[in-house]
Design a protein around this motif. Structure first.
Motif, PDB file in Angstrom:
ATOM      1  N   VAL A  93       0.766  -0.948  -0.071  1.00 55.99           N
ATOM      2  CA  VAL A  93      -0.101   0.196   0.159  1.00 55.99           C
ATOM      3  C   VAL A  93       0.948   1.136  -0.096  1.00 55.99           C
ATOM      4  O   VAL A  93       1.617   1.319   0.853  1.00 55.99           O
ATOM      5  CB  VAL A  93      -1.109  -0.057   1.434  1.00 55.99           C
ATOM      6  CG1 VAL A  93      -1.741   1.262   1.143  1.00 55.99           C
ATOM      7  CG2 VAL A  93      -1.866  -1.240   1.280  1.00 55.99           C
ATOM      8  N   SER A 119      -5.614   3.004   4.888  1.00 55.16           N
ATOM      9  CA  SER A 119      -6.108   1.856   3.825  1.00 55.16           C
ATOM     10  C   SER A 119      -5.476   0.567   4.461  1.00 55.16           C
ATOM     11  O   SER A 119      -5.977  -0.412   3.979  1.00 55.16           O
ATOM     12  CB  SER A 119      -5.700   2.427   2.587  1.00 55.16           C
ATOM     13  OG  SER A 119      -6.289   3.703   2.468  1.00 55.16           O
ATOM     14  N   ILE A 162      -7.885  -2.838   4.865  1.00 54.44           N
ATOM     15  CA  ILE A 162      -7.510  -3.765   3.800  1.00 54.44           C
ATOM     16  C   ILE A 162      -7.153  -5.071   4.421  1.00 54.44           C
ATOM     17  O   ILE A 162      -7.828  -6.073   4.252  1.00 54.44           O
ATOM     18  CB  ILE A 162      -6.579  -3.221   2.739  1.00 54.44           C
ATOM     19  CG1 ILE A 162      -7.281  -2.204   1.726  1.00 54.44           C
ATOM     20  CG2 ILE A 162      -6.451  -4.669   1.712  1.00 54.44           C
ATOM     21  CD1 ILE A 162      -6.342  -1.820   0.814  1.00 54.44           C
ATOM     22  N   ILE A 190       0.376  -7.671   3.805  1.00 51.53           N
ATOM     23  CA  ILE A 190       0.162  -6.399   3.409  1.00 51.53           C
ATOM     24  C   ILE A 190       1.364  -5.356   3.839  1.00 51.53           C
ATOM     25  O   ILE A 190       1.528  -5.659   5.089  1.00 51.53           O
ATOM     26  CB  ILE A 190      -0.939  -5.981   4.154  1.00 51.53           C
ATOM     27  CG1 ILE A 190      -2.392  -6.796   3.728  1.00 51.53           C
ATOM     28  CG2 ILE A 190      -1.338  -4.290   3.622  1.00 51.53           C
ATOM     29  CD1 ILE A 190      -2.685  -6.949   2.204  1.00 51.53           C
ATOM     30  N   VAL A 221      -1.472  -1.269  -4.173  1.00 53.15           N
ATOM     31  CA  VAL A 221      -2.707  -0.468  -4.172  1.00 53.15           C
ATOM     32  C   VAL A 221      -2.153   0.926  -3.843  1.00 53.15           C
ATOM     33  O   VAL A 221      -1.165   1.346  -3.151  1.00 53.15           O
ATOM     34  CB  VAL A 221      -3.346  -0.899  -2.864  1.00 53.15           C
ATOM     35  CG1 VAL A 221      -4.642   0.385  -2.436  1.00 53.15           C
ATOM     36  CG2 VAL A 221      -4.086  -1.965  -2.822  1.00 53.15           C
ATOM     37  N   LEU A 233      -6.485   3.452  -5.874  1.00 58.82           N
ATOM     38  CA  LEU A 233      -7.411   3.603  -4.561  1.00 58.82           C
ATOM     39  C   LEU A 233      -7.616   5.040  -4.323  1.00 58.82           C
ATOM     40  O   LEU A 233      -6.741   5.631  -3.833  1.00 58.82           O
ATOM     41  CB  LEU A 233      -6.948   2.834  -3.581  1.00 58.82           C
ATOM     42  CG  LEU A 233      -7.890   3.018  -2.268  1.00 58.82           C
ATOM     43  CD1 LEU A 233      -9.286   2.228  -2.249  1.00 58.82           C
ATOM     44  CD2 LEU A 233      -7.255   2.363  -0.871  1.00 58.82           C
ATOM     45  N   TYR A 243     -14.766   0.443   1.800  1.00 57.67           N
ATOM     46  CA  TYR A 243     -13.203  -0.381   2.132  1.00 57.67           C
ATOM     47  C   TYR A 243     -13.702  -1.880   1.794  1.00 57.67           C
ATOM     48  O   TYR A 243     -12.959  -2.685   1.304  1.00 57.67           O
ATOM     49  CB  TYR A 243     -12.586  -0.152   3.447  1.00 57.67           C
ATOM     50  CG  TYR A 243     -11.588   0.900   3.554  1.00 57.67           C
ATOM     51  CD1 TYR A 243     -10.474   1.029   2.669  1.00 57.67           C
ATOM     52  CD2 TYR A 243     -11.658   1.990   4.158  1.00 57.67           C
ATOM     53  CE1 TYR A 243      -9.585   2.066   2.405  1.00 57.67           C
ATOM     54  CE2 TYR A 243     -10.875   3.204   4.101  1.00 57.67           C
ATOM     55  CZ  TYR A 243      -9.797   3.170   3.267  1.00 57.67           C
ATOM     56  OH  TYR A 243      -8.991   4.168   3.274  1.00 57.67           O
ATOM     57  N   THR A 292     -13.814  -2.525  -1.612  1.00 61.21           N
ATOM     58  CA  THR A 292     -12.274  -2.539  -2.172  1.00 61.21           C
ATOM     59  C   THR A 292     -11.925  -4.140  -1.925  1.00 61.21           C
ATOM     60  O   THR A 292     -11.152  -4.465  -2.757  1.00 61.21           O
ATOM     61  CB  THR A 292     -11.444  -1.506  -1.198  1.00 61.21           C
ATOM     62  OG1 THR A 292     -12.101  -0.130  -1.579  1.00 61.21           O
ATOM     63  CG2 THR A 292     -10.072  -1.436  -2.051  1.00 61.21           C
ATOM     64  N   VAL A 293     -11.831  -4.427  -0.591  1.00 62.75           N
ATOM     65  CA  VAL A 293     -11.419  -5.853  -0.406  1.00 62.75           C
ATOM     66  C   VAL A 293     -12.040  -6.692  -1.192  1.00 62.75           C
ATOM     67  O   VAL A 293     -11.280  -7.792  -1.777  1.00 62.75           O
ATOM     68  CB  VAL A 293     -11.793  -6.189   1.099  1.00 62.75           C
ATOM     69  CG1 VAL A 293     -11.515  -7.591   1.421  1.00 62.75           C
ATOM     70  CG2 VAL A 293     -10.856  -5.356   2.050  1.00 62.75           C
ATOM     71  N   LEU A 350     -10.195  -6.698  -4.607  1.00 62.82           N
ATOM     72  CA  LEU A 350      -8.843  -7.254  -4.444  1.00 62.82           C
ATOM     73  C   LEU A 350      -9.132  -8.911  -4.391  1.00 62.82           C
ATOM     74  O   LEU A 350      -7.978  -9.324  -5.147  1.00 62.82           O
ATOM     75  CB  LEU A 350      -8.071  -6.736  -3.128  1.00 62.82           C
ATOM     76  CG  LEU A 350      -7.609  -5.352  -3.173  1.00 62.82           C
ATOM     77  CD1 LEU A 350      -7.001  -5.158  -1.770  1.00 62.82           C
ATOM     78  CD2 LEU A 350      -6.482  -5.202  -4.183  1.00 62.82           C
TER      79      LEU A 350
END
Lengths: 92, 273
Positions: B7, B19, B23, B117, B139, B178, B238, B241-242, B245
């Motif tokens: 990220v 974020s 995430i 991450i 990201v 993002l 979010y 978003t996950v 992904l």
């Protein structure tokens, strides 16, 4: 719409100014992406050499390095001033 | 084999840590074994956002320098199963991280986890480069604002040239955009770059759109990743978003201004939840 904006005396929306500025700067950044670290120095020194013989502007030089599989091409583009301009510059 | 996602953003203060925390938590909530690593050596903050700052004993640098084992340094998240945090060191400088050290830590983690991450520091110096070097996906956190968009483009340049995948001529890092702190009202007024402008300039796929939201500050105050606030717009964004992904096709939400009802307009009362 443009005419209406004009009549109302409205200035351009700030977001569209931002977009235009970003498009230019990002295109410029991408042009330099992945080139070797020595390129800005090389560009500067080449410009100095050329300027010993011809009067050219700082931004009249364009240099790029393209590489294919086994062949790299260094491309140098210099915009020379036309005769009249050169003479005028010489008198100054 | 674990998937490594960095990220990153270039610019500071755009919402990288918020974020990364959201995430990582979201991936764990969906049943993935997930670890989130703070690469911001000297300025660690992920522990605060995750609410585990008082449980930090060892950190990434201790592990790399052999002063602690990986198991000792990993903090198990209190709220979410399957989620671990590897904090950054607060005291040492960025030179304490080595490429070989980071590679070893990631390789060890890859045996245990589904997702790793990496929360990158701001800038494009060593810390940021190490955070992205081993990544499979990135990201790129971007605010609808000129300096953030420009810096994101610089990071895209690094992702495509200064990463292991680039150096080994493997498939490139998969880049995701993002957008955070998006304010549809200001976009409508013509004073904020809109979604499509940013997409067009950066030319990468959008993975999420997080609206400017009061829930983000409220969550960081409490040390609870905002994705846990599933009633809030940011929390839901979010979660979407996950899902993306993880490869799901989820429609985009929160891109247009919410119309205030008559009562809300009469009594004013705060903005978006």
């Amino acid at each position: 719409m443009k005419l209406l904006d004009f009549l109302k005396g409205e200035r351009k929306k700030s977001a569209s100014v931002a977009k235009e500025r970003l498009q230019i700067i990002v295109a410029h950044q991408r042009g330099h992406r992945g080139q070797p670290d020595y390129m800005p120095m090389l560009e500067q020194e080449l410009l100095e050499v050329i300027r010993r013989y011809v009067k050219v502007e700082q931004d009249a030089i364009n240099i790029s390095l393209d590489s294919d599989n086994d062949c790299s091409v260094l491309e140098l583009n210099v915009t020379l001033p036309n005769e009249a301009e050169a003479k005028a510059a010489g008198k100054r | 084999m674990a998937k490594i996602i960095v990220v990153t953003s270039g610019k500071g203060g755009v919402g990288k840590t918020t974020s990364a925390a959201a995430i990582a938590t979201g991936l764990a909530l969906r049943g993935n074994k997930t670890v989130v690593i703070d690469f911001d050596v000297g300025l660690r903050n992920l522990d605060l956002i995750m609410g585990c700052e008082r449980r930090v004993v060892y950190d990434l640098v201790n592990v790399i320098q052999g002063e602690a084992g990986l198991k000792q340094a990993l903090i198990r998240d209190k709220r979410t199963e399957n989620l671990h945090i590897l904090p950054a060191s607060q005291t040492r400088d960025k030179d304490a991280l080595t490429l070989e050290g980071v590679e070893k830590v990631l390789a060890d983690l890859a045996d245990e986890f589904d997702y790793i991450i990496c929360d990158s520091p701001a800038g494009i110096e060593r810390g940021a480069q190490l955070a992205l070097y081993f990544a499979d996906e990135a990201v790129v956190v971007t605010n609808p604002e000129v300096s953030s968009v420009r810096d994101s483009d610089r990071i895209l340049g690094l992702l495509s040239s200064k990463s292991r995948r680039a150096e080994q001529n493997r498939d490139p890092i998969k880049e995701h955009l993002l957008i955070t702190r998006y304010n549809p009202n200001r976009v409508d007024d013509g004073d904020m770059l809109n979604l499509d402008d940013i997409r067009e300039i950066l030319a990468i796929d959008l993975v999420g759109l997080i609206p400017e939201s009061e829930a983000v500050l409220r969550s960081s105050n409490q040390g609870v990743p905002v994705i846990h606030d599933d009633k809030s717009d940011a929390g839901q964004a979010y979660a979407d978003t996950v899902s993306r992904l993880m490869g799901e096709d989820v429609p985009l939400r929160f891109q247009s201004a919410q119309k205030k009802g008559l009562i809300a307009r009469m009594f004013g009362g705060g903005g978006r939840r």
